[in-house]
Structure formats: structure tokens, C-alpha cells
Motif scaffolding. Structure first.
Motif, short mmCIF file in Angstrom:
data_model
loop_
_atom_site.label_atom_id
_atom_site.label_comp_id
_atom_site.label_asym_id
_atom_site.label_seq_id
_atom_site.Cartn_x
_atom_site.Cartn_y
_atom_site.Cartn_z
N LYS A 4 0.86 -1.19 0.00
CA LYS A 4 0.00 0.00 0.00
C LYS A 4 0.89 1.23 0.00
O LYS A 4 1.81 1.34 0.81
CB LYS A 4 -0.88 0.00 1.26
N ARG A 5 0.66 2.13 -0.95
CA ARG A 5 1.43 3.37 -0.98
C ARG A 5 0.45 4.51 -0.77
O ARG A 5 -0.52 4.64 -1.51
CB ARG A 5 2.15 3.52 -2.32
N LYS A 6 0.70 5.33 0.27
CA LYS A 6 -0.24 6.42 0.55
C LYS A 6 -0.10 7.48 -0.54
O LYS A 6 0.99 8.01 -0.77
CB LYS A 6 0.09 7.04 1.92
N PRO A 7 -1.18 7.79 -1.25
CA PRO A 7 -1.07 8.76 -2.34
C PRO A 7 -0.58 10.13 -1.85
O PRO A 7 -1.00 10.59 -0.77
CB PRO A 7 -2.50 8.87 -2.88
N LEU A 8 0.28 10.73 -2.64
CA LEU A 8 0.74 12.09 -2.35
C LEU A 8 0.12 13.02 -3.39
O LEU A 8 0.29 12.81 -4.60
CB LEU A 8 2.27 12.14 -2.44
N ILE A 9 -0.63 13.99 -2.91
CA ILE A 9 -1.23 14.97 -3.81
C ILE A 9 -0.47 16.27 -3.59
O ILE A 9 -0.57 16.90 -2.53
CB ILE A 9 -2.74 15.14 -3.49
N ALA A 10 0.33 16.63 -4.60
CA ALA A 10 1.24 17.76 -4.45
C ALA A 10 0.85 18.88 -5.41
O ALA A 10 0.66 18.65 -6.60
CB ALA A 10 2.67 17.30 -4.75
N GLY A 11 0.73 20.08 -4.88
CA GLY A 11 0.39 21.25 -5.69
C GLY A 11 1.65 22.04 -6.00
O GLY A 11 2.34 22.49 -5.10
N ASN A 12 1.94 22.17 -7.28
CA ASN A 12 3.09 22.97 -7.72
C ASN A 12 2.55 24.32 -8.20
O ASN A 12 2.03 24.42 -9.31
CB ASN A 12 3.82 22.22 -8.85
N GLU A 42 -1.78 12.15 1.41
CA GLU A 42 -0.90 13.15 2.01
C GLU A 42 -1.00 14.39 1.11
O GLU A 42 -0.96 14.25 -0.11
CB GLU A 42 0.52 12.58 2.02
N LEU A 43 -1.17 15.55 1.70
CA LEU A 43 -1.36 16.77 0.91
C LEU A 43 -0.14 17.67 1.05
O LEU A 43 0.35 17.92 2.16
CB LEU A 43 -2.61 17.51 1.40
N LEU A 44 0.35 18.17 -0.08
CA LEU A 44 1.56 18.99 -0.10
C LEU A 44 1.32 20.21 -0.99
O LEU A 44 0.75 20.08 -2.07
CB LEU A 44 2.72 18.15 -0.67
N ILE A 45 1.75 21.37 -0.53
CA ILE A 45 1.72 22.55 -1.40
C ILE A 45 3.14 23.07 -1.59
O ILE A 45 3.92 23.10 -0.65
CB ILE A 45 0.79 23.67 -0.86
N CYS A 46 3.45 23.46 -2.82
CA CYS A 46 4.79 23.97 -3.14
C CYS A 46 4.66 25.37 -3.73
O CYS A 46 4.57 25.54 -4.96
CB CYS A 46 5.49 23.04 -4.12
N PRO A 47 4.61 26.38 -2.86
CA PRO A 47 4.47 27.77 -3.33
C PRO A 47 5.82 28.33 -3.77
O PRO A 47 6.86 27.71 -3.53
CB PRO A 47 3.96 28.49 -2.08
N PRO A 48 5.83 29.51 -4.38
CA PRO A 48 7.11 30.17 -4.68
C PRO A 48 7.89 30.41 -3.38
O PRO A 48 7.27 30.61 -2.32
CB PRO A 48 6.67 31.51 -5.29
#
Ligand code: PGA
Length: 253
Positions: A4-12, A42-48
Motif C-alpha cells: 500500500k502506498r499512501k497517495p501524495l497529492i502535491a500542488g506545484n 498526504e497533501l503537499l503545497i509547493c508555493p514560490p
């Protein structure tokens, strides 16, 4: 049994957003996250970079992670305009994206440089998202799998494990174009990446390492892509600039 791999939802976010936008976006996501009990992703945001500190504070306590879009290879020194991985870590970042195709094409970043950046990030205690992907010309020439295998081999940092490294497959022709890979196209490349990872990292680590899809992912195509056997999340550009769209994508995972 399949791992099982926990999905990573990443915002670029790329070079988008002012402070007011970051307040609305990061704040809005933090509110949604607070309401969702033990989300399956897992939720990730990648701002400037200049908005990192602001975003780290805006999402504090919500479980949302913050990442940067690039880092330098050196820990410190005379590198005007650059940012070190150790400063990113110190500011509260958990991740950094390296080798995005826009950095490869706009800044001439090579696999060798991408690997050095990834290694600097791991040394600083960050997790890395290493981006790879073929151009349309390469796809049309039948080189898709070779190009991705080669980029992966040359960009993967020494010391990569399933817990510190994520791969993002982003076909260059799908980024910001509205043209999305078909499920078959995505699964074919993801499965080849998985095989290469197993060879490089060992079967168990390779199996546990997350491989994200990126390129025009949006609320209407996300579910289909995210449910493919070797797709473990998304790296989302345009659609990550809307709380509703980004959240809908995460929910689809
Ligand atoms: P896009 O960008 O979702 O706007 O296509 C994805 C990315 O470049 O990471």
C-alpha cells in the motif's frame, strides 16, 4: 500481497500567487483538511520560495506539508538568488521538487545537476520529488521508455529510499497544455519506472516508492489516473491554484 502506498497529492504553484492568494489557498485547504478525519492521502503545497514561510504558518497543525520548487546543491555560499536545502528545512519545509521540466528547459538543468540537488536535499533532511518525462518529439520517435529510464537512472539521488524519495512522471507535452496522458500511456511509463526503481533500490524499496503523475491533471481526469496500479498521486500545476479543484483531486485519491 500488493504494497500500500499512501497517495501524495502535491500542488506545484510555480511562479503564481501573491500573499493574498496564498492566504486564500493555504488557508482554504487547511480548513478542508481540518474537517476531514484521517484522510487517505498526504497533501503537499509547493508555493514560490518567498511565500514558504507564510504558507508554513498558514497550514500549521492541519497536517498539510509545505515544499519548495527548487534548491541549490551547496549548503551555503556565494550563490546570489539561490536557496539552500538546509534553509528550506529550517523554515519548516518537508519536501523539495527537483528537476521539473521547466527548470531543465528554462535553466539548462541536467540530470547530473538534478541528482546533486536531490542529494543536497536528502542531506538537509528534506524529502525529494524527482521529476522526469519525455517531450512530444521523443514520444513520437518511440523513445518514451528509454528517455524516462535514462533520466531516472541519472537523476536518482544516492541514498534514495521509499520514505525520502518520490518520482514524478510528467510528460513534457502534457504540462500546462490541457493534453493529458491516457490511462494506458501513464500506466505503461509508471510500470517501467517501478521496474527500474526495483532494480536500483531493491525490490521492496522500489515497490514502496511513490510515483506521481503530473501534466494537466484536473478534477475530471484525476480519478481515472489516480486509480491506476502504479500511480501513487499527482503533481498538479494549474488545478492546484483553486482550493475546490485541488481538494476534488485529493478526494479522488
Ligand atoms: P499542470 O502542471 O498541472 O499545470 O499541467 C503540472 C506540473 O508542471 O507540475
Amino acid at each position: 500481497m500488493a504494497v500500500k502506498r499512501k497517495p501524495l497529492i502535491a500542488g506545484n504553484w510555480k511562479m503564481n500567487g501573491l500573499t493574498k492568494d496564498a492566504r486564500a489557498l493555504a488557508g482554504g485547504l487547511a480548513k478542508r483538511m481540518a474537517k476531514s478525519k484521517s484522510p487517505a492521502f498526504e497533501l503537499l503545497i509547493c508555493p514560490p520560495a518567498p511565500l514558504l514561510d507564510f504558507c508554513v504558518n498558514a497550514v500549521k497543525g492541519s497536517g498539510i506539508k509545505v515544499g519548495a520548487q527548487d534548491c541549490h546543491t551547496a549548503e551555503a555560499g556565494a550563490h546570489t538568488g539561490d536557496v539552500s536545502a538546509s534553509l528550506l528545512r529550517d523554515m519548516g519545509c518537508g519536501y523539495v521538487i527537483v528537476g521539473h521540466s521547466e527548470r531543465r528547459s528554462n535553466h539548462g538543468e541536467t540530470d547530473k545537476l538534478v541528482r546533486a540537488k536531490a542529494e543536497a536535499a536528502l542531506t538537509a533532511g528534506l524529502k525529494v520529488i524527482v521529476c522526469i518525462g519525455e517531450t512530444l518529439k521523443q514520444r513520437n520517435a518511440g523513445l518514451t521508455l528509454n528517455v524516462n529510464r535514462q533520466q531516472l537512472r541519472a537523476s536518482l539521488p544516492a541514498g534514495a529510499t521509499a520514505s525520502n524519495t518520490v518520482i514524478a512522471y510528467e510528460p513534457v507535452w502534457a504540462i500546462g497544455t490541457g493534453k493529458v496522458a491516457t490511462p494506458n500511456q501513464a500506466q505503461e511509463v509508471h510500470s517501467a519506472i517501478r521496474k527500474s526503481l526495483k532494480r536500483k533500490m531493491g525490490a521492496s524499496e522500489g515497490d514502496k516508492t511513490r510515483v506521481l503523475y503530473g501534466g494537466s491533471m484536473n478534477p475530471s481526469n484525476a480519478a481515472e489516473l489516480l486509480h491506476l496500479p502504479d500511480v501513487d498521486g499527482g503533481l498538479i500545476g494549474g488545478a492546484s491554484l483553486s482550493v475546490t479543484d485541488f481538494w476534488t483531486i485529493a478526494d479522488a485519491a
